[in-house]
Motif scaffolding. Structure first.
Motif, PDB file in Angstrom:
ATOM      1  N   MET A 258      62.524  83.857  45.456  1.00 17.15           N
ATOM      2  CA  MET A 258      63.236  82.734  44.902  1.00 17.15           C
ATOM      3  C   MET A 258      64.021  83.170  43.659  1.00 17.15           C
ATOM      4  SD  MET A 258      62.571  80.385  47.013  1.00 17.15           S
ATOM      5  CE  MET A 258      61.404  80.044  48.323  1.00 17.15           C
ATOM      6  N   VAL A 259      65.028  82.385  43.316  1.00 13.69           N
ATOM      7  CA  VAL A 259      65.858  82.716  42.158  1.00 13.69           C
ATOM      8  C   VAL A 259      65.009  82.781  40.887  1.00 13.69           C
ATOM      9  CG1 VAL A 259      67.725  81.870  40.682  1.00 13.69           C
ATOM     10  CG2 VAL A 259      67.980  81.801  43.168  1.00 13.69           C
TER      11      VAL A 259
ATOM     12  N   MET B  75      68.701  74.104  37.222  1.00 16.01           N
ATOM     13  CA  MET B  75      69.913  74.788  36.761  1.00 16.01           C
ATOM     14  C   MET B  75      70.941  74.736  37.877  1.00 16.01           C
ATOM     15  SD  MET B  75      68.285  78.649  36.885  1.00 16.01           S
ATOM     16  CE  MET B  75      66.898  78.138  35.882  1.00 16.01           C
ATOM     17  N   CYS B  76      72.124  75.224  37.613  1.00 13.88           N
ATOM     18  CA  CYS B  76      73.182  75.239  38.622  1.00 13.88           C
ATOM     19  C   CYS B  76      73.265  76.646  39.217  1.00 13.88           C
ATOM     20  CB  CYS B  76      74.515  74.840  37.992  1.00 13.88           C
ATOM     21  SG  CYS B  76      75.862  74.682  39.182  1.00 13.88           S
ATOM     22  N   ILE B  77      73.007  76.748  40.520  1.00 10.58           N
ATOM     23  CA  ILE B  77      72.995  78.043  41.204  1.00 10.58           C
ATOM     24  C   ILE B  77      74.067  78.040  42.278  1.00 10.58           C
ATOM     25  CG2 ILE B  77      71.599  79.666  42.539  1.00 10.58           C
ATOM     26  CD1 ILE B  77      69.117  78.340  41.276  1.00 10.58           C
ATOM     27  N   ASP B  78      75.022  78.916  42.126  1.00  9.32           N
ATOM     28  CA  ASP B  78      76.152  79.000  43.063  1.00  9.32           C
ATOM     29  C   ASP B  78      76.826  77.643  43.257  1.00  9.32           C
ATOM     30  OD1 ASP B  78      75.879  81.743  43.493  1.00  9.32           O
ATOM     31  OD2 ASP B  78      74.383  81.457  45.057  1.00  9.32           O
TER      32      ASP B  78
ATOM     33  N   ASP C  85      70.070  84.618  47.699  1.00  5.76           N
ATOM     34  CA  ASP C  85      71.075  84.835  48.736  1.00  5.76           C
ATOM     35  C   ASP C  85      70.921  86.250  49.301  1.00  5.76           C
ATOM     36  OD1 ASP C  85      73.274  84.950  50.377  1.00  5.76           O
ATOM     37  OD2 ASP C  85      74.704  84.255  48.878  1.00  5.76           O
ATOM     38  N   ALA C  86      70.724  86.349  50.590  1.00  6.34           N
ATOM     39  CA  ALA C  86      70.522  87.652  51.232  1.00  6.34           C
ATOM     40  C   ALA C  86      71.803  88.471  51.293  1.00  6.34           C
ATOM     41  CB  ALA C  86      69.968  87.467  52.640  1.00  6.34           C
ATOM     42  N   ASP C  87      72.943  87.830  51.083  1.00  5.22           N
ATOM     43  CA  ASP C  87      74.222  88.543  51.115  1.00  5.22           C
ATOM     44  C   ASP C  87      74.444  89.222  49.759  1.00  5.22           C
ATOM     45  OD1 ASP C  87      76.763  89.482  51.390  1.00  5.22           O
ATOM     46  OD2 ASP C  87      77.712  87.530  51.731  1.00  5.22           O
ATOM     47  N   THR C  88      74.196  90.516  49.708  1.00  4.42           N
ATOM     48  CA  THR C  88      74.315  91.252  48.446  1.00  4.42           C
ATOM     49  C   THR C  88      75.733  91.722  48.149  1.00  4.42           C
ATOM     50  OG1 THR C  88      73.721  93.307  49.586  1.00  4.42           O
ATOM     51  CG2 THR C  88      71.924  92.044  48.571  1.00  4.42           C
ATOM     52  N   SER C  89      76.675  91.360  49.006  1.00  2.00           N
ATOM     53  CA  SER C  89      78.059  91.771  48.778  1.00  2.00           C
ATOM     54  C   SER C  89      78.735  90.931  47.698  1.00  2.00           C
ATOM     55  CB  SER C  89      78.863  91.672  50.082  1.00  2.00           C
ATOM     56  OG  SER C  89      78.975  90.322  50.504  1.00  2.00           O
ATOM     57  N   ARG C  90      78.100  89.817  47.339  1.00  2.00           N
ATOM     58  CA  ARG C  90      78.679  88.956  46.306  1.00  2.00           C
ATOM     59  C   ARG C  90      77.580  88.549  45.327  1.00  2.00           C
ATOM     60  NH1 ARG C  90      79.601  83.590  50.136  1.00  2.00           N
ATOM     61  NH2 ARG C  90      77.382  83.277  50.656  1.00  2.00           N
ATOM     62  N   PRO C  91      77.927  88.405  44.071  1.00  4.69           N
ATOM     63  CA  PRO C  91      76.915  88.026  43.077  1.00  4.69           C
ATOM     64  C   PRO C  91      76.602  86.535  43.141  1.00  4.69           C
ATOM     65  CG  PRO C  91      79.055  88.207  42.031  1.00  4.69           C
ATOM     66  CD  PRO C  91      79.250  88.644  43.453  1.00  4.69           C
ATOM     67  N   SER C  92      75.408  86.185  42.729  1.00  6.14           N
ATOM     68  CA  SER C  92      75.049  84.779  42.573  1.00  6.14           C
ATOM     69  C   SER C  92      75.415  84.343  41.161  1.00  6.14           C
ATOM     70  CB  SER C  92      73.553  84.565  42.810  1.00  6.14           C
ATOM     71  OG  SER C  92      73.232  84.723  44.173  1.00  6.14           O
ATOM     72  N   MET C  93      75.961  83.152  41.055  1.00  5.71           N
ATOM     73  CA  MET C  93      76.354  82.613  39.758  1.00  5.71           C
ATOM     74  C   MET C  93      75.320  81.584  39.322  1.00  5.71           C
ATOM     75  SD  MET C  93      78.632  82.625  37.314  1.00  5.71           S
ATOM     76  CE  MET C  93      80.099  83.343  38.052  1.00  5.71           C
TER      77      MET C  93
END
Length: 211
Positions: free
Chosen positions: A1-2, A33-36, A48-56
């Motif tokens: 989890m985040v 909080m605000c996640i993505d 997020d399992a997609d590691t090609s982009r960062p989580s905001m």
């Protein structure tokens, strides 16, 4: 989890990082909080399992930031308190036979079922901070979370002040009627509750009593 990621960052990379957390079970509402781009609680949000982009990850929107991901919820809690979120009765509880003391105010299964979807709110403030009406009128409009809790007591068969509660919210217009039914509160609730429906029902009750 985040939340696990944030705790790892704080433990191993930046001990000054500030965020709230407690139960890790989606019960306390502390780690909101605000996640993505979506308001939620970090302990229920999978990484997020997609590691090609960062989580905001950002603080809850349109709130005064104390530090990092910690926002000032003073006004939010004061608004919650203003709806008097506790049982208020006009009659004493029934007495047990033979003078055995007071009994509880009983509810039928049907009466109890009316509270489903209302009492589960964890006061994470995700809904209120996702509401444009609350962004621009947070001093006057009570917001989805406080109004959901108000409707929880209006709907309780044991409470004797339902009419007075609705009237108090409708006075001055801003507390209740600032809601424009955008329904972003319902869309973002991490507990899958429907504050917009509760607010709509309370407006309907007020209009019915006016008629």
């Amino acid at each position: 989890m985040v939340l696990d990621v944030l705790q790892k960052i704080k433990a191993e990379h930046d001990p000054t990082l500030a965020f709230r957390r407690s139960c890790r079970e989606g019960i306390c509402g502390s780690c909101s909080m605000c996640i993505d781009g979506v308001n939620t609680v970090a302990c229920l949000k999978p990484v997020d399992a997609d590691t090609s982009r960062p989580s905001m990850i950002t603080p809850l929107p349109h709130m005064f930031v104390v530090k990092d991901l910690v926002v000032d919820l003073t006004n939010f809690y004061q608004q919650y308190k203003s709806v008097e979120p506790w049982l208020k009765t006009k009659r004493p509880p029934p007495q047990a036979p033979g003078g055995g003391g007071a009994r509880e105010h009983r509810q039928s299964p049907a009466q109890r079922k009316k509270l489903d979807g209302l009492y589960e709110c964890i006061l994470c403030a995700c809904c209120s901070t996702a509401c444009p009406s609350y962004w621009w009128n947070s001093e006057a409009f009570l917001g989805p979370a406080a109004l959901l809790h108000a409707y929880r007591w209006v709907s309780d068969s044991r409470d004797g002040y339902g009419e007075e509660r609705v009237q108090a919210l409708a006075e001055g217009w801003d507390k209740l009627y600032r809601c424009r039914m955008i329904k972003s509160c319902t869309a973002t609730c991490p507990k899958s509750l429907d504050p917009a429906a509760a607010i709509s029902s309370m407006k309907a009750l007020h209009q019915l009593r006016k008629a």
